[in-house]
Motif scaffolding. Structure first.
Motif, PDB file in Angstrom:
ATOM      1  N   MET A   1       0.837  -1.163   0.000  1.00 14.48           N
ATOM      2  CA  MET A   1       0.000   0.000   0.000  1.00 14.48           C
ATOM      3  C   MET A   1       0.895   1.243   0.000  1.00 14.48           C
ATOM      4  N   THR A   2       0.551   2.214  -0.827  1.00 19.77           N
ATOM      5  CA  THR A   2       1.337   3.439  -0.905  1.00 19.77           C
ATOM      6  C   THR A   2       0.739   4.500   0.006  1.00 19.77           C
ATOM      7  N   LYS A   3       1.533   5.482   0.323  1.00 24.36           N
ATOM      8  CA  LYS A   3       1.073   6.561   1.193  1.00 24.36           C
ATOM      9  C   LYS A   3       0.151   7.498   0.434  1.00 24.36           C
ATOM     10  N   HIS A   4      -0.741   8.082   1.172  1.00 23.26           N
ATOM     11  CA  HIS A   4      -1.608   9.101   0.612  1.00 23.26           C
ATOM     12  C   HIS A   4      -0.789  10.377   0.429  1.00 23.26           C
ATOM     13  N   ILE A   5      -1.170  11.239  -0.486  1.00 28.00           N
ATOM     14  CA  ILE A   5      -0.409  12.451  -0.765  1.00 28.00           C
ATOM     15  C   ILE A   5      -0.305  13.351   0.466  1.00 28.00           C
ATOM     16  N   LEU A   6      -1.268  13.335   1.338  1.00 24.54           N
ATOM     17  CA  LEU A   6      -1.230  14.154   2.545  1.00 24.54           C
ATOM     18  C   LEU A   6      -0.349  13.546   3.639  1.00 24.54           C
ATOM     19  N   ASP A   7       0.034  12.290   3.482  1.00 26.01           N
ATOM     20  CA  ASP A   7       0.877  11.623   4.467  1.00 26.01           C
ATOM     21  C   ASP A   7       2.348  12.006   4.345  1.00 26.01           C
ATOM     22  N   HIS A   8       2.729  12.610   3.256  1.00 26.81           N
ATOM     23  CA  HIS A   8       4.124  12.996   3.054  1.00 26.81           C
ATOM     24  C   HIS A   8       4.417  14.281   3.821  1.00 26.81           C
ATOM     25  N   GLY A   9       5.581  14.316   4.417  1.00 28.62           N
ATOM     26  CA  GLY A   9       5.968  15.503   5.159  1.00 28.62           C
ATOM     27  C   GLY A   9       6.452  16.613   4.246  1.00 28.62           C
ATOM     28  N   ARG A  10       6.804  17.714   4.851  1.00 27.97           N
ATOM     29  CA  ARG A  10       7.288  18.862   4.095  1.00 27.97           C
ATOM     30  C   ARG A  10       8.806  18.939   4.117  1.00 27.97           C
ATOM     31  N   SER A  11       9.462  17.858   4.372  1.00 33.67           N
ATOM     32  CA  SER A  11      10.907  17.886   4.543  1.00 33.67           C
ATOM     33  C   SER A  11      11.637  18.446   3.321  1.00 33.67           C
TER      34      SER A  11
END
Length: 61
Positions: A1-11
């Motif tokens: 399962m891949t991460k949702h686009i909102l699950d990615h941080g702003r790093s």
């Protein structure tokens, strides 16, 4: 399962901003450099040639 686009941080964005700020700070002169440029010379200008001769003699010997 891949991460949702909102699950990615702003790093990535934060690191880009940090790099830009670091680059701007690097371009600025350091406070110690500015202090040295503004400081009055402590040597007497009439002794300047004597100091050059002293250094030249020390290099030859």
């Amino acid at each position: 399962m891949t991460k949702h686009i909102l699950d990615h941080g702003r790093s990535k964005r934060e690191s880009a901003v940090a790099k830009a700020v670091a680059a701007l700070e690097k371009d600025q002169p350091k406070p110690a450099t500015l202090a040295l440029q503004r400081r009055r010379r402590s040597r007497d200008e009439s002794q300047r040639s004597a100091q050059f001769l002293r250094l030249a003699r020390a290099r030859v010997e």
